[in-house]
Design a protein around this motif. Structure first.
Motif, PDB file in Angstrom:
ATOM      1  N   SER A  67       0.791  -1.226   0.000  1.00  0.00           N
ATOM      2  CA  SER A  67       0.000   0.000   0.000  1.00  0.00           C
ATOM      3  C   SER A  67       0.822   1.274   0.000  1.00  0.00           C
ATOM      4  CB  SER A  67      -0.942   0.033   1.220  1.00  0.00           C
ATOM      5  OG  SER A  67      -1.918  -0.977   1.116  1.00  0.00           O
ATOM      6  N   VAL A  68       2.115   1.169   0.127  1.00  0.00           N
ATOM      7  CA  VAL A  68       2.966   2.356   0.065  1.00  0.00           C
ATOM      8  C   VAL A  68       3.197   2.701  -1.404  1.00  0.00           C
ATOM      9  CG1 VAL A  68       5.235   3.307   0.604  1.00  0.00           C
ATOM     10  CG2 VAL A  68       4.063   1.869   2.268  1.00  0.00           C
ATOM     11  N   LYS A  69       2.957   3.956  -1.760  1.00  0.00           N
ATOM     12  CA  LYS A  69       3.044   4.372  -3.156  1.00  0.00           C
ATOM     13  C   LYS A  69       4.499   4.407  -3.639  1.00  0.00           C
ATOM     14  CE  LYS A  69       0.158   5.622  -5.403  1.00  0.00           C
ATOM     15  NZ  LYS A  69      -0.662   4.856  -6.356  1.00  0.00           N
ATOM     16  N   TYR A  70       4.668   4.194  -4.947  1.00  0.00           N
ATOM     17  CA  TYR A  70       5.997   4.245  -5.543  1.00  0.00           C
ATOM     18  C   TYR A  70       6.655   5.597  -5.273  1.00  0.00           C
ATOM     19  CZ  TYR A  70       5.914  -0.176  -8.147  1.00  0.00           C
ATOM     20  OH  TYR A  70       5.925  -1.505  -8.503  1.00  0.00           O
ATOM     21  N   GLU A  71       5.859   6.675  -5.343  1.00  0.00           N
ATOM     22  CA  GLU A  71       6.429   8.002  -5.108  1.00  0.00           C
ATOM     23  C   GLU A  71       7.034   8.101  -3.714  1.00  0.00           C
ATOM     24  OE1 GLU A  71       3.194   8.571  -8.224  1.00  0.00           O
ATOM     25  OE2 GLU A  71       3.546   7.336  -6.461  1.00  0.00           O
ATOM     26  N   GLU A  72       6.381   7.511  -2.724  1.00  0.00           N
ATOM     27  CA  GLU A  72       6.916   7.511  -1.372  1.00  0.00           C
ATOM     28  C   GLU A  72       8.229   6.730  -1.304  1.00  0.00           C
ATOM     29  OE1 GLU A  72       3.656   7.031   1.825  1.00  0.00           O
ATOM     30  OE2 GLU A  72       2.789   6.126   0.028  1.00  0.00           O
ATOM     31  N   LEU A  73       8.254   5.598  -2.001  1.00  0.00           N
ATOM     32  CA  LEU A  73       9.470   4.784  -2.007  1.00  0.00           C
ATOM     33  C   LEU A  73      10.642   5.533  -2.621  1.00  0.00           C
ATOM     34  CD1 LEU A  73       7.956   1.336  -3.087  1.00  0.00           C
ATOM     35  CD2 LEU A  73       8.731   1.985  -0.794  1.00  0.00           C
ATOM     36  N   PHE A  74      10.378   6.300  -3.660  1.00  0.00           N
ATOM     37  CA  PHE A  74      11.464   7.054  -4.287  1.00  0.00           C
ATOM     38  C   PHE A  74      12.000   8.127  -3.342  1.00  0.00           C
ATOM     39  CE2 PHE A  74       9.513   5.663  -8.449  1.00  0.00           C
ATOM     40  CZ  PHE A  74      10.563   4.824  -8.785  1.00  0.00           C
ATOM     41  N   VAL A  75      11.121   8.731  -2.539  1.00  0.00           N
ATOM     42  CA  VAL A  75      11.586   9.703  -1.551  1.00  0.00           C
ATOM     43  C   VAL A  75      12.533   9.025  -0.559  1.00  0.00           C
ATOM     44  CG1 VAL A  75      10.878  11.222   0.334  1.00  0.00           C
ATOM     45  CG2 VAL A  75       9.569  11.188  -1.795  1.00  0.00           C
ATOM     46  N   VAL A  76      12.167   7.825  -0.113  1.00  0.00           N
ATOM     47  CA  VAL A  76      13.028   7.093   0.811  1.00  0.00           C
ATOM     48  C   VAL A  76      14.325   6.674   0.125  1.00  0.00           C
ATOM     49  CG1 VAL A  76      13.215   5.032   2.268  1.00  0.00           C
ATOM     50  CG2 VAL A  76      11.053   6.266   2.143  1.00  0.00           C
ATOM     51  N   TYR A  77      14.214   6.200  -1.118  1.00  0.00           N
ATOM     52  CA  TYR A  77      15.428   5.717  -1.798  1.00  0.00           C
ATOM     53  C   TYR A  77      16.420   6.846  -2.053  1.00  0.00           C
ATOM     54  CZ  TYR A  77      18.714   3.182  -4.559  1.00  0.00           C
ATOM     55  OH  TYR A  77      19.884   2.611  -4.989  1.00  0.00           O
ATOM     56  N   ARG A  78      15.904   8.059  -2.248  1.00  0.00           N
ATOM     57  CA  ARG A  78      16.801   9.217  -2.428  1.00  0.00           C
ATOM     58  C   ARG A  78      17.829   9.264  -1.305  1.00  0.00           C
ATOM     59  NH1 ARG A  78      15.885  12.946   0.947  1.00  0.00           N
ATOM     60  NH2 ARG A  78      16.947  14.980   0.876  1.00  0.00           N
ATOM     61  N   ARG A  79      17.373   9.098  -0.050  1.00  0.00           N
ATOM     62  CA  ARG A  79      18.284   9.163   1.087  1.00  0.00           C
ATOM     63  C   ARG A  79      19.116   7.889   1.203  1.00  0.00           C
ATOM     64  NH1 ARG A  79      21.986  11.577   3.641  1.00  0.00           N
ATOM     65  NH2 ARG A  79      22.029  11.309   5.919  1.00  0.00           N
ATOM     66  N   ILE A  80      18.532   6.740   0.872  1.00  0.00           N
ATOM     67  CA  ILE A  80      19.298   5.488   0.891  1.00  0.00           C
ATOM     68  C   ILE A  80      20.494   5.584  -0.036  1.00  0.00           C
ATOM     69  CG2 ILE A  80      19.238   3.054   0.198  1.00  0.00           C
ATOM     70  CD1 ILE A  80      16.346   2.967   1.267  1.00  0.00           C
ATOM     71  N   ALA A  81      20.276   6.086  -1.237  1.00  0.00           N
ATOM     72  CA  ALA A  81      21.366   6.220  -2.206  1.00  0.00           C
ATOM     73  C   ALA A  81      22.472   7.124  -1.666  1.00  0.00           C
ATOM     74  CB  ALA A  81      20.823   6.766  -3.530  1.00  0.00           C
ATOM     75  N   GLN A  82      22.076   8.225  -1.007  1.00  0.00           N
ATOM     76  CA  GLN A  82      23.072   9.120  -0.422  1.00  0.00           C
ATOM     77  C   GLN A  82      23.886   8.410   0.649  1.00  0.00           C
ATOM     78  OE1 GLN A  82      20.661  12.309   1.071  1.00  0.00           O
ATOM     79  NE2 GLN A  82      20.266  13.219  -0.964  1.00  0.00           N
ATOM     80  N   LEU A  83      23.204   7.658   1.510  1.00  0.00           N
ATOM     81  CA  LEU A  83      23.882   6.976   2.613  1.00  0.00           C
ATOM     82  C   LEU A  83      24.836   5.901   2.107  1.00  0.00           C
ATOM     83  CD1 LEU A  83      20.807   6.646   4.982  1.00  0.00           C
ATOM     84  CD2 LEU A  83      22.850   8.030   5.425  1.00  0.00           C
ATOM     85  N   LEU A  84      24.403   5.132   1.107  1.00  0.00           N
ATOM     86  CA  LEU A  84      25.281   4.107   0.552  1.00  0.00           C
ATOM     87  C   LEU A  84      26.531   4.742  -0.038  1.00  0.00           C
ATOM     88  CD1 LEU A  84      22.657   1.739  -1.137  1.00  0.00           C
ATOM     89  CD2 LEU A  84      23.867   1.385   1.020  1.00  0.00           C
ATOM     90  N   GLN A  85      26.363   5.851  -0.733  1.00  0.00           N
ATOM     91  CA  GLN A  85      27.511   6.543  -1.318  1.00  0.00           C
ATOM     92  C   GLN A  85      28.455   7.049  -0.235  1.00  0.00           C
ATOM     93  OE1 GLN A  85      26.527   9.973  -3.742  1.00  0.00           O
ATOM     94  NE2 GLN A  85      28.371   9.737  -4.974  1.00  0.00           N
TER      95      GLN A  85
END
Length: 579
Positions: free
Chosen positions: A266-284
């Motif tokens: 039920s979590v929208k793709y748009e919400e997931l992309f907001v979360v992934y934005r920060r995940i990508a930063q942290l991994l880098q």
């Protein structure tokens, strides 16, 4: 809630039918699930995945070129039966053996294990790899107890690509195990999921809070916390996963990872992309390179609101197979050469069921066994809601529903084979397979084992007697403890079955009639079931929430006690008829 359905009991079968109709160029339906509708390379390993329905795109959506060859599909959140898995594996097999891979849940382990044994007995090489990526479900020192969540995808993808490349069964199995060993996941849930026809979700999350460490079958999390902002959730995911590096990875910096941010329904793709934005930063920031990351829905929990993060720490081989092309209804990578479709004749799967001959005495006994099964089904139907309530205290609340499905399915099958003059042994064995098939889950598998053991002991030649029934119960006990791995004190049905079996055999050995022996054993079973309230669960989905179940008896123990009590009453009312 679930808005669109017909009959809740038909939901799983209807969704499979619609899925195949929409994706006939890639998959075809067989009894128990789906397999590729395109031609696979002869002499290669077939990878068969599976589990309960309700996790789309897992499992059917991951069948196709470059990924799985077949998917066995059970009812909603219920393991497919051994028969279903066997049917799918036989239809998918290409001549080089079969790898069965699935999430590490007790019912799946039982049913896939039984299917594996059957395939091997028929000369088809078969191996098993269970997925154990969920770090919240057990400590690192008990990693074999962890359940499989979105890490299913990494293991399925690597294994299937290795099979597509022509590796042997041993090599494909080794790659799947390597992928599993280097995969870690963590999930959260903001609300429970509500199955078709249900008025309430399988579990509740208090408003404004988040359950940490949920499972994909609606299991509650292991702790609750306030719902964070998207960036804080990303930081929680990455921090927790980096705290547990897999064997062979000494530090995170410089590593390459397959990354999956998975929505649970039920979590929208748009919400997931907001979360992934920060995940990508942290991994880098940690010096980790994300290799072909995936953001979306891959292994869901029906309509649960939640998300999970998965990291697979790559080596050269894992990266090769992770990046290999595939083309399935729900997951695609790169470009594949379109496979040749199977002919209409090749798509047909003929299943014949013969009834072995039986003596007149065994046929008469079969009618008695049918009456007993009908009584069992009625008892379970009458108590399904209460069994579900007990199970929901520390589990997912589906025990009553699953038991009702199994018992009703067993009766339906028993009536069918009784009309075909089956003996008591065959009737009970076929009913056992139907119970496991319809119920799914751990209890479905265990009741299938138990009834098969009883059916084998009864046979199709002689009328049942006290000694043969007691022996069958002993074999049922042995089978359940072998396949289920539970022992007395683990807070399972074994805590009732063992004293029931002991008492029944003692009474029979002392010369008691079947009716008297059974009634005495049933009384012991009732007390034993109530005594499980003082135990802490050490097996299954209730184990992570053990303290919550203290003071409540085990649902499986209660259902077994109800069944043996009902059988005893019917035997008593028909003195001598079933014995």
């Amino acid at each position: 809630m679930t808005y669109l359905f017909n009959q809740p009991s038909a939901f799983a079968s209807e969704l499979i039918e619609g899925f195949v109709a929409a994706n006939a160029d890639k998959v075809r339906q067989v009894s128990g699930g789906v397999v590729r509708s395109t031609r696979s390379q002869p002499g290669t390993v077939a990878v068969v995945i599976g589990g309960g329905s309700g996790h789309y795109p897992a499992f059917a959506g991951l069948v196709g070129q470059g990924l799985a060859h077949g998917a066995a599909m059970g009812n909603l959140f219920a393991s497919p039966s051994a028969q279903q898995i066997y049917n799918v594996a036989r239809a998918a097999e290409n001549g080089a053996g079969v790898l069965l891979t699935f999430g590490n849940y007790a019912g799946d382990v039982l049913h896939f294990g039984q299917a594996c044994e059957r395939l091997k007995a028929e000369g088809i090489p078969c191996e098993i790899v269970t997925v154990t990526d969920d770090i919240s479900s057990a400590r690192p020192e008990e990693i074999e107890k962890r359940r499989g969540v979105a890490g299913d995808l990494t293991v399925f993808k690597v294994a299937s690509a290795a099979a597509e490349a022509g590796l042997s069964l041993d090599e494909v199995t080794a790659m799947a195990r390597q992928a599993n060993a280097r995969t870690r996941s963590l999930g959260v849930a903001f609300s429970g999921c509500t199955l078709p026809g249900a008025e309430q979700p399988l579990f509740e999350v208090a408003k404004g809070t988040m359950a940490l460490g949920m499972g994909i079958h609606g299991e509650p999390g292991i702790s609750d916390t306030e719902v964070p902002r998207a960036d804080a959730l990303a930081e929680l995911f990455v921090e927790r996963l980096l705290q547990e590096l897999p064997p062979g990875v000494t530090e995170a910096k410089g590593q390459r990872c397959a990354v999956i941010l998975n929505g649970l329904g039920s979590v929208k793709y748009e919400e997931l992309f907001v979360v992934y934005r920060r995940i990508a930063q942290l991994l880098q920031e940690h010096g980790i390179e994300a290799v072909e990351p995936d953001v979306g829905e891959f292994v869901t929990s029906f309509n649960m609101a939640g998300a999970s993060l998965t990291l697979m720490w790559l080596d050269a081989d894992l990266e090769t197979y992770w990046r290999a092309p595939c083309n399935t209804p729900a997951y695609r990578k790169g470009s594949v050469i379109k496979a040749e479709p199977l002919s209409a004749a090749e798509r047909e799967v003929v299943v014949q069921e013969d009834i072995p001959p039986a003596s007149d005495a065994a046929k008469r006994s079969a009618r008695c066994v049918l009456a007993l099964l009908e009584t069992v089904a009625q008892t379970i139907n009458d108590n399904a809601q209460e069994l579900g309530r007990i199970d929901a205290v520390a589990g997912d609340g589906d025990h009553g529903i699953g038991m009702a499905r199994g018992a009703n399915g067993a009766v339906e099958k028993a009536r069918e084979v009784a009309r075909r003059d089956a003996g008591a042994g065959t009737l009970l064995c076929r009913a056992a397979d139907a119970w496991a098939d319809k119920a799914g889950g751990t209890s479905g598998a265990l009741w299938g084992v138990a009834l098969n053991a009883l059916g084998t002991a009864l046979g199709d030649e002689l009328a049942p007697d006290a000694e043969r029934v007691a022996l069958g119960v002993t074999h049922a006990r042995e089978g359940i403890m072998h396949f289920g791995k539970a022992k007395p004190g683990d807070k399972t049905m074994v805590d009732v079955l063992v004293p029931f079996s002991d008492t029944l055999n003692q009474q029979v050995a002392q010369g008691a009639s079947l009716v008297d022996a059974w009634l005495a054993a049933a009384a012991v079973a009732q007390q034993s079931a109530q005594d499980t309230a003082q135990l802490l669960p050490k097996m299954g989905r209730a184990r992570p929430l053990a303290e919550k179940s203290l003071g409540t008896p085990d649902a499986g123990a209660i259902s077994l006690a109800l069944i043996v009590e009902a059988v005893g009453k019917l035997l008593q009312s028909n003195q001598g008829g079933a014995a």
